[in-house]
Design a protein around this motif. Structure first.
Motif, mmCIF file in Angstrom:
data_model
loop_
_atom_site.group_PDB
_atom_site.id
_atom_site.type_symbol
_atom_site.label_atom_id
_atom_site.label_comp_id
_atom_site.label_asym_id
_atom_site.label_seq_id
_atom_site.Cartn_x
_atom_site.Cartn_y
_atom_site.Cartn_z
ATOM 1 N N TRP A 230 -12.912 8.915 3.221
ATOM 2 C CA TRP A 230 -12.225 8.128 2.204
ATOM 3 C C TRP A 230 -13.276 7.436 1.333
ATOM 4 O O TRP A 230 -14.214 6.845 1.846
ATOM 5 C CB TRP A 230 -11.337 7.069 2.861
ATOM 6 C CG TRP A 230 -10.122 7.646 3.506
ATOM 7 C CD1 TRP A 230 -10.005 8.075 4.796
ATOM 8 C CD2 TRP A 230 -8.849 7.869 2.891
ATOM 9 N NE1 TRP A 230 -8.734 8.544 5.018
ATOM 10 C CE2 TRP A 230 -7.999 8.427 3.866
ATOM 11 C CE3 TRP A 230 -8.350 7.658 1.612
ATOM 12 C CZ2 TRP A 230 -6.675 8.768 3.605
ATOM 13 C CZ3 TRP A 230 -7.022 7.989 1.349
ATOM 14 C CH2 TRP A 230 -6.209 8.542 2.338
ATOM 15 N N TRP B 4 -13.716 4.681 -1.992
ATOM 16 C CA TRP B 4 -12.992 3.586 -2.634
ATOM 17 C C TRP B 4 -13.522 3.371 -4.043
ATOM 18 O O TRP B 4 -14.731 3.358 -4.261
ATOM 19 C CB TRP B 4 -13.147 2.307 -1.813
ATOM 20 C CG TRP B 4 -12.443 2.405 -0.496
ATOM 21 C CD1 TRP B 4 -12.923 2.969 0.648
ATOM 22 C CD2 TRP B 4 -11.123 1.962 -0.202
ATOM 23 N NE1 TRP B 4 -11.980 2.897 1.642
ATOM 24 C CE2 TRP B 4 -10.868 2.280 1.149
ATOM 25 C CE3 TRP B 4 -10.137 1.319 -0.946
ATOM 26 C CZ2 TRP B 4 -9.658 1.971 1.769
ATOM 27 C CZ3 TRP B 4 -8.940 1.016 -0.309
ATOM 28 C CH2 TRP B 4 -8.704 1.348 1.019
ATOM 29 N N PRO C 125 -2.625 -6.208 6.549
ATOM 30 C CA PRO C 125 -3.977 -5.718 6.312
ATOM 31 C C PRO C 125 -3.948 -4.335 5.665
ATOM 32 O O PRO C 125 -2.923 -3.638 5.682
ATOM 33 C CB PRO C 125 -4.575 -5.644 7.722
ATOM 34 C CG PRO C 125 -3.400 -5.368 8.606
ATOM 35 C CD PRO C 125 -2.236 -6.121 7.965
ATOM 36 N N VAL C 126 -5.095 -3.951 5.121
ATOM 37 C CA VAL C 126 -5.242 -2.609 4.553
ATOM 38 C C VAL C 126 -4.997 -1.592 5.667
ATOM 39 O O VAL C 126 -5.487 -1.768 6.781
ATOM 40 C CB VAL C 126 -6.660 -2.427 3.967
ATOM 41 C CG1 VAL C 126 -6.874 -1.011 3.479
ATOM 42 C CG2 VAL C 126 -6.898 -3.436 2.847
ATOM 43 N N PRO C 127 -4.209 -0.550 5.403
ATOM 44 C CA PRO C 127 -3.944 0.455 6.448
ATOM 45 C C PRO C 127 -5.238 1.025 7.027
ATOM 46 O O PRO C 127 -6.174 1.346 6.298
ATOM 47 C CB PRO C 127 -3.138 1.528 5.712
ATOM 48 C CG PRO C 127 -2.450 0.772 4.617
ATOM 49 C CD PRO C 127 -3.460 -0.253 4.179
ATOM 50 N N THR C 128 -5.251 1.160 8.341
ATOM 51 C CA THR C 128 -6.424 1.670 9.036
ATOM 52 C C THR C 128 -6.578 3.172 8.811
ATOM 53 O O THR C 128 -5.651 3.843 8.344
ATOM 54 C CB THR C 128 -6.305 1.432 10.557
ATOM 55 O OG1 THR C 128 -5.216 2.217 11.053
ATOM 56 C CG2 THR C 128 -6.094 -0.042 10.880
ATOM 57 N N PHE C 129 -7.727 3.685 9.187
ATOM 58 C CA PHE C 129 -7.971 5.126 9.105
ATOM 59 C C PHE C 129 -6.891 5.883 9.879
ATOM 60 O O PHE C 129 -6.343 6.876 9.408
ATOM 61 C CB PHE C 129 -9.364 5.456 9.648
ATOM 62 C CG PHE C 129 -9.674 6.928 9.635
ATOM 63 C CD1 PHE C 129 -10.254 7.513 8.527
ATOM 64 C CD2 PHE C 129 -9.371 7.728 10.724
ATOM 65 C CE1 PHE C 129 -10.526 8.879 8.504
ATOM 66 C CE2 PHE C 129 -9.636 9.090 10.710
ATOM 67 C CZ PHE C 129 -10.221 9.662 9.593
ATOM 68 N N THR C 130 -6.585 5.398 11.088
ATOM 69 C CA THR C 130 -5.582 6.062 11.931
ATOM 70 C C THR C 130 -4.201 6.019 11.274
ATOM 71 O O THR C 130 -3.484 7.021 11.278
ATOM 72 C CB THR C 130 -5.537 5.414 13.330
ATOM 73 O OG1 THR C 130 -6.827 5.555 13.927
ATOM 74 C CG2 THR C 130 -4.500 6.067 14.216
ATOM 75 N N GLU C 131 -3.825 4.887 10.699
ATOM 76 C CA GLU C 131 -2.531 4.795 10.011
ATOM 77 C C GLU C 131 -2.466 5.763 8.833
ATOM 78 O O GLU C 131 -1.434 6.409 8.606
ATOM 79 C CB GLU C 131 -2.277 3.375 9.515
ATOM 80 C CG GLU C 131 -1.972 2.388 10.623
ATOM 81 C CD GLU C 131 -1.844 0.975 10.115
ATOM 82 O OE1 GLU C 131 -0.834 0.330 10.422
ATOM 83 O OE2 GLU C 131 -2.766 0.505 9.395
ATOM 84 N N ARG C 132 -3.558 5.886 8.098
ATOM 85 C CA ARG C 132 -3.595 6.817 6.961
ATOM 86 C C ARG C 132 -3.478 8.258 7.444
ATOM 87 O O ARG C 132 -2.749 9.067 6.866
ATOM 88 C CB ARG C 132 -4.874 6.615 6.148
ATOM 89 C CG ARG C 132 -4.859 5.318 5.352
ATOM 90 C CD ARG C 132 -6.165 5.107 4.617
ATOM 91 N NE ARG C 132 -6.970 4.189 5.401
ATOM 92 C CZ ARG C 132 -8.276 4.107 5.363
ATOM 93 N NH1 ARG C 132 -8.984 4.904 4.600
ATOM 94 N NH2 ARG C 132 -8.913 3.229 6.094
ATOM 95 N N TRP D 295 0.851 -1.185 0.000
ATOM 96 C CA TRP D 295 0.000 0.000 0.000
ATOM 97 C C TRP D 295 0.889 1.238 0.000
ATOM 98 O O TRP D 295 1.864 1.323 0.740
ATOM 99 C CB TRP D 295 -0.920 0.027 1.215
ATOM 100 C CG TRP D 295 -2.090 -0.887 1.078
ATOM 101 C CD1 TRP D 295 -2.237 -2.110 1.667
ATOM 102 C CD2 TRP D 295 -3.257 -0.662 0.303
ATOM 103 N NE1 TRP D 295 -3.438 -2.655 1.285
ATOM 104 C CE2 TRP D 295 -4.090 -1.787 0.445
ATOM 105 C CE3 TRP D 295 -3.686 0.374 -0.521
ATOM 106 C CZ2 TRP D 295 -5.317 -1.905 -0.181
ATOM 107 C CZ3 TRP D 295 -4.922 0.262 -1.150
ATOM 108 C CH2 TRP D 295 -5.720 -0.860 -0.981
#
Length: 100
Positions: free
Chosen positions: A68, A70, A44-51, A21
């Protein structure tokens, strides 16, 4: 941010590239290099917090109320049997003291 500084608005996108990602901010209308962050993983797909943390590290923040979205695309344009690509997108603004 002082009264003289104005946050600039941009689109940020996130997609898988080379099995990882990658989040980037599209600085359209500029000659600046697009800031980007790799999460160094497919799952896993990056979380909201990671983004949000990645955007902050790049000097950006989500616009108030931004969400966000998609979109599904194909790896090979026009080939319905091609692998699916997921692209996330949101609106962001530069933060105070950042040269974006």
């Amino acid at each position: 941010m002082s009264g003289q500084e104005t946050a600039r608005e941009f689109t940020s996108q996130m997609a898988v590239r080379r099995g990882r990602w990658r989040l980037y901010v599209a600085l359209l209308g500029t000659t600046e290099r697009w800031p980007e962050h790799s999460f160094n993983r497919a799952l896993p797909v990056p979380t909201f917090t990671e983004r949000a943390d990645a955007l902050s590290a790049l000097g950006f923040e989500l616009l108030p109320g931004a969400e966000w979205t998609w979109t599904e695309d194909s790896e090979t344009h026009g080939d319905p049997s091609s692998a699916v690509l997921l692209i996330a997108e949101t609106r962001v603004r530069s933060r105070a003291g950042v040269g974006a």
